[in-house]
Write an enzyme that holds these catalytic residues in place. Structure first.
Site, PDB file in Angstrom:
ATOM      1  N   ASP A 222       1.013  -0.992  -0.195  1.00 35.76           N
ATOM      2  CA  ASP A 222       0.111  -0.272   0.094  1.00 35.76           C
ATOM      3  C   ASP A 222       1.004   1.393   0.160  1.00 35.76           C
ATOM      4  O   ASP A 222       1.956   1.710   0.753  1.00 35.76           O
ATOM      5  CB  ASP A 222      -0.982   0.131   1.272  1.00 35.76           C
ATOM      6  CG  ASP A 222      -2.187   0.609   1.032  1.00 35.76           C
ATOM      7  OD1 ASP A 222      -2.413   1.514   0.836  1.00 35.76           O
ATOM      8  OD2 ASP A 222      -3.314  -0.787   1.554  1.00 35.76           O
TER       9      ASP A 222
ATOM     10  N   ASP B 115      -3.010   4.906  -2.293  1.00 40.35           N
ATOM     11  CA  ASP B 115      -3.927   5.002  -1.799  1.00 40.35           C
ATOM     12  C   ASP B 115      -4.391   6.680  -2.594  1.00 40.35           C
ATOM     13  O   ASP B 115      -3.286   7.349  -1.947  1.00 40.35           O
ATOM     14  CB  ASP B 115      -3.744   5.504  -0.196  1.00 40.35           C
ATOM     15  CG  ASP B 115      -4.632   5.642   1.072  1.00 40.35           C
ATOM     16  OD1 ASP B 115      -5.509   5.540   1.390  1.00 40.35           O
ATOM     17  OD2 ASP B 115      -4.557   6.125   1.463  1.00 40.35           O
TER      18      ASP B 115
ATOM     19  N   GLU C 207      -6.392   3.501  -6.254  1.00 42.25           N
ATOM     20  CA  GLU C 207      -7.104   4.023  -5.506  1.00 42.25           C
ATOM     21  C   GLU C 207      -7.765   5.164  -5.760  1.00 42.25           C
ATOM     22  O   GLU C 207      -7.178   6.418  -5.440  1.00 42.25           O
ATOM     23  CB  GLU C 207      -7.598   4.213  -3.809  1.00 42.25           C
ATOM     24  CG  GLU C 207      -8.796   3.737  -3.412  1.00 42.25           C
ATOM     25  CD  GLU C 207      -8.516   4.208  -1.275  1.00 42.25           C
ATOM     26  OE1 GLU C 207      -9.718   3.652  -1.194  1.00 42.25           O
ATOM     27  OE2 GLU C 207      -7.629   5.269  -1.527  1.00 42.25           O
TER      28      GLU C 207
ATOM     29  N   HIS D 224     -11.640  -2.573   3.179  1.00 37.96           N
ATOM     30  CA  HIS D 224     -11.041  -2.219   4.406  1.00 37.96           C
ATOM     31  C   HIS D 224     -11.846  -1.744   5.047  1.00 37.96           C
ATOM     32  O   HIS D 224     -11.225  -0.973   6.033  1.00 37.96           O
ATOM     33  CB  HIS D 224      -9.772  -2.541   5.143  1.00 37.96           C
ATOM     34  CG  HIS D 224      -9.000  -0.929   4.098  1.00 37.96           C
ATOM     35  ND1 HIS D 224      -8.891  -1.239   2.699  1.00 37.96           N
ATOM     36  CD2 HIS D 224      -8.971  -0.189   4.545  1.00 37.96           C
ATOM     37  CE1 HIS D 224      -8.634  -0.465   2.670  1.00 37.96           C
ATOM     38  NE2 HIS D 224      -8.198   0.493   3.731  1.00 37.96           N
ATOM     39  N   ASP D 225     -12.742  -0.887   4.068  1.00 35.21           N
ATOM     40  CA  ASP D 225     -13.205   0.344   3.819  1.00 35.21           C
ATOM     41  C   ASP D 225     -14.899   0.512   4.062  1.00 35.21           C
ATOM     42  O   ASP D 225     -15.772   1.279   3.993  1.00 35.21           O
ATOM     43  CB  ASP D 225     -12.715   0.816   3.033  1.00 35.21           C
ATOM     44  CG  ASP D 225     -11.230   2.068   3.438  1.00 35.21           C
ATOM     45  OD1 ASP D 225     -10.694   2.070   4.425  1.00 35.21           O
ATOM     46  OD2 ASP D 225     -10.613   2.486   2.363  1.00 35.21           O
TER      47      ASP D 225
HETATM   48  O1  TEU Z   1      -9.750   5.605   1.861  1.00 37.82           O
HETATM   49  C1  TEU Z   1      -9.939   6.684   1.184  1.00 37.82           C
HETATM   50  C2  TEU Z   1     -11.107   7.007   1.089  1.00 37.82           C
HETATM   51  O2  TEU Z   1     -11.316   7.249   2.628  1.00 37.82           O
HETATM   52  C3  TEU Z   1     -11.960   6.683   0.417  1.00 37.82           C
HETATM   53  O3  TEU Z   1     -11.487   5.972  -0.462  1.00 37.82           O
HETATM   54  C4  TEU Z   1     -13.376   6.422   0.902  1.00 37.82           C
HETATM   55  O4  TEU Z   1     -14.349   5.115   0.875  1.00 37.82           O
HETATM   56  C5  TEU Z   1     -14.540   7.360  -0.204  1.00 37.82           C
HETATM   57  O5  TEU Z   1     -13.554   8.240  -1.197  1.00 37.82           O
HETATM   58  C6  TEU Z   1     -15.997   6.858  -0.829  1.00 37.82           C
HETATM   59  O6  TEU Z   1     -16.320   8.103  -0.506  1.00 37.82           O
HETATM   60  C7  TEU Z   1      -7.841   5.427   1.567  1.00 37.82           C
HETATM   61  C8  TEU Z   1      -8.116   4.344   2.902  1.00 37.82           C
HETATM   62  O7  TEU Z   1      -8.283   3.225   1.908  1.00 37.82           O
HETATM   63  C9  TEU Z   1      -8.760   4.045   4.179  1.00 37.82           C
HETATM   64  O8  TEU Z   1      -8.468   2.941   4.827  1.00 37.82           O
HETATM   65  C10 TEU Z   1      -7.653   5.364   4.595  1.00 37.82           C
HETATM   66  O9  TEU Z   1      -8.565   5.729   5.990  1.00 37.82           O
HETATM   67  C11 TEU Z   1      -7.895   6.587   3.655  1.00 37.82           C
HETATM   68  O10 TEU Z   1      -8.061   6.131   2.861  1.00 37.82           O
HETATM   69  C12 TEU Z   1      -6.941   7.634   3.847  1.00 37.82           C
HETATM   70  O11 TEU Z   1      -5.898   7.108   4.652  1.00 37.82           O
END
Ligand code: TEU
Ligand code: CA
Length: 554
Positions: free
Chosen positions: A105, A207, A259, A331-332
């Protein structure tokens, strides 16, 4: 990588299956209740038995853990909770010996406020690293420079009393955003990427990479309902991604997955168009947004037809010069079974249907740990049972605004990220075999039935179904190749598509509902795999019935 000769895909990552590990929750090896690298090492046989090709490891770097490792204080050190650099090297070696790859990551939209870069930056306006972060003077009345909100609630600006300036943090205030405008910062990031690539890692999941270039002049956000779109796709984003490709990625045979919140079907090919030389694949969040309202804790109804339309539109878009990545959760998100399936009466059938979708749609599937067991959401009774900073922050804002805690907890039970983060269920012993100690987050109450050991022993389990489909996806070129055709199913809950080239195709039927539906199923071919043990019938599909037919050769 075994890129089988019968594959018509030109690169290994197109015919791979990716499996995401959330290290904190996978396997604890020393009884402190926290999953770790030696724990993953103990489970290499399991990973190999799944048949997956690539492991994506959520962050294992040094971190104060404000956001469970997505706030990195040293990009080139392993967090002591997870083990040592020797443990990491052993894991990389162990995976490679078994023919699997490892992607890391890469969290470079922001660092931790405890990173030495930020510590130096906050020393004062003249520090050489001042410009590595995004500092702005207050407004005329001392207020924040603009109306930016953090994704985790509240203002995205934090005042530094010493210098009298604000720094930007799109996530928590312990996650200051890096200033990609600064060329020295970019070089420091590229050096760090080479450190991992030179060790032999096989790529990166990047990320929130869509957010690294900030809007010109940082104007106020007009539509606070859509922060992704307000912050993403900044004016220099693609310059940075091309520079990163040229200076780093192009020198290695590796894969990159961005992402990309805020990426749309209009601009997706700017990220992943093959000729652009930026990223190989991207995660898009349009399906993820379908059942969410103003905040992610407003959970809305959704219809399968809406999901199919989104998936087909993304597939068609990326087919014009890019390559799709297919995922339903990570995981989100809540557990995919509870969100997109039926975690009650049809928990097994619907978990199998989701597997069938993930492993038969066009694109590279990314599976999330525990979904291969059909793990459902957990029930959290009280706000104190949650661990995630996102839930805690929004709860606090809700209560400060006069809302009641119980109401918020109810909503959080539908949407919280902690659902995906409960420990992996290995067996039916105490704490599901995850730890000898007290787990950092409570185990899923369904672990006595939903666990690896029990499902290994049951030939009709969700786990065996995943293994079967992963193997099938490899052995049947139509399933991993580039050919795909949407076919009308004649019923709004039935998803239907054809894979492969004329004369050698399979057809997939998926009844995405807990209802019996009438539908003219063409039985002209043989059933390769089905979510039910007995054969389908021609006029209807059962609840969560999914079937892949090898079409009759013409
Ligand atoms: O997630 C980013 C995040 O919050 C977005 O993808 C969100 O889900 C999307 O905007 C939906 O509207 C990444 C990581 O996967 C997450 O675990 C972290 O908390 C975040 O970044 C910050 O690093
Ligand atoms: Ca541990």
């Amino acid at each position: 990588m075994k890129n089988t000769s019968n594959s018509r895909n030109d690169v290994w990552w197109k015919s791979s299956v990716i499996y995401q590990i959330y290290p904190r929750s996978f396997q604890d090896s020393n009884g402190d209740g926290i999953g770790d690298l030696p724990g993953i090492l103990q489970r290499l046989d399991y990973l190999q038995s799944l048949g997956v090709d690539v492991i994506w490891l959520s962050p294992v770097y040094d971190s104060p853990n404000d956001d469970n490792g997505y706030d990195i204080s040293d990009y080139e050190a392993i967090h002591p909770e997870f083990g040592t650099m020797e443990d990491f090297d052993a894991l990389l070696r162990g995976l490679h010996q078994r023919g699997m790859k490892l992607i890391m990551d890469l969290v470079v939209n922001h660092s931790s406020d405890e990173h030495s870069w930020f510590q130096e930056s906050r020393r004062g306006k003249t520090d050489p690293k001042r410009d590595w972060y995004i500092w702005r003077a207050p407004g005329p009345d001392g207020e924040a420079p603009n109306n930016y909100q953090s994704f985790f609630g509240g203002s995205a600006w934090e005042l530094d009393v010493v210098s009298g300036e604000y720094y930007l943090h799109l996530f928590t205030k312990k996650q200051p955003d890096l200033n990609w405008e600064n060329p020295d910062l970019r070089q420091a990031v590229y050096r760090m990427m080479r450190f991992w690539l030179d060790k032999g890692v096989d790529g990166f999941r990047m990320d929130v990479i869509s957010l690294i270039s900030k809007p010109e002049g940082l104007p106020d956000v007009v539509d606070p309902h859509n922060l992704d779109h307000a912050y993403a796709n900044g004016p220099r984003l693609h310059d940075y991604l091309q520079e990163m490709y040229q200076q780093v990625m192009s020198h290695y045979d590796v894969v990159t997955i961005g992402e990309c919140p805020g990426m749309t079907t209009e601009n997706a090919l700017l990220y992943v168009g093959a000729e652009r030389k930026e990223l190989n694949m991207a995660f898009q969040f349009e399906l993820n947004a379908l059942d969410r309202g103003f905040t992610k804790f407003d959970v809305l109804d959704w219809k399968p037809q809406q999901a199919f339309d989104i998936l087909f539109r993304w597939d068609a878009t990326l087919n014009a010069g890019g390559w799709n990545n297919v995922f339903l959760g990570n995981h989100d998100t809540p557990r995919i079974l509870s969100r997109y399936g039926d975690d009650g009466r049809y928990c097994v059938e619907s978990a199998k249907l989701l597997a069938m979708f993930l492993l038969s749609f066009r694109g590279t599937p990314t599976l999330y740990q525990g979904d291969e067991l059909g793990m459902p959401n957990t029930h959290f009774e009280h706000i104190d049972e949650f661990e995630d900073v996102e839930v805690k922050n929004f709860h606090q804002l809700h209560v400060e605004g006069g809302g009641d805690s119980a109401g918020f907890v109810k909503a959080a039970n539908a949407a919280a990220r902690d659902h995906a983060r409960t420990p992996m269920c290995w067996d039916d012993t105490k704490e599901a075999g995850f730890t000898q100690g007290i787990p950092w987050l409570k185990v899923n109450p369904r672990y006595p039935e939903v666990n690896v050991r029990a499902e290994n022993e049951n030939p009709s389990s969700v786990l065996h179904f995943y293994r079967k489909l992963i193997a099938l996806r490899k052995s049947v070129p139509a399933l991993h190749g580039p050919d795909f055709q949407r076919v009308e199913s004649g019923h709004p809950t039935v998803f239907r598509y054809r894979r492969g080239k004329s004369g050698d195709t399979v057809t997939v039927w998926l009844n995405w509902s807990s209802e019996h539906v009438s539908c003219q199923v063409n039985l002209d071919g043989h059933v390769v795999v089905s979510t039910y043990p007995d054969p389908p019938s021609s006029g209807s599909l059962r609840p969560w019935e999914g079937v892949i037919f090898q079409d009759k050769k013409r």
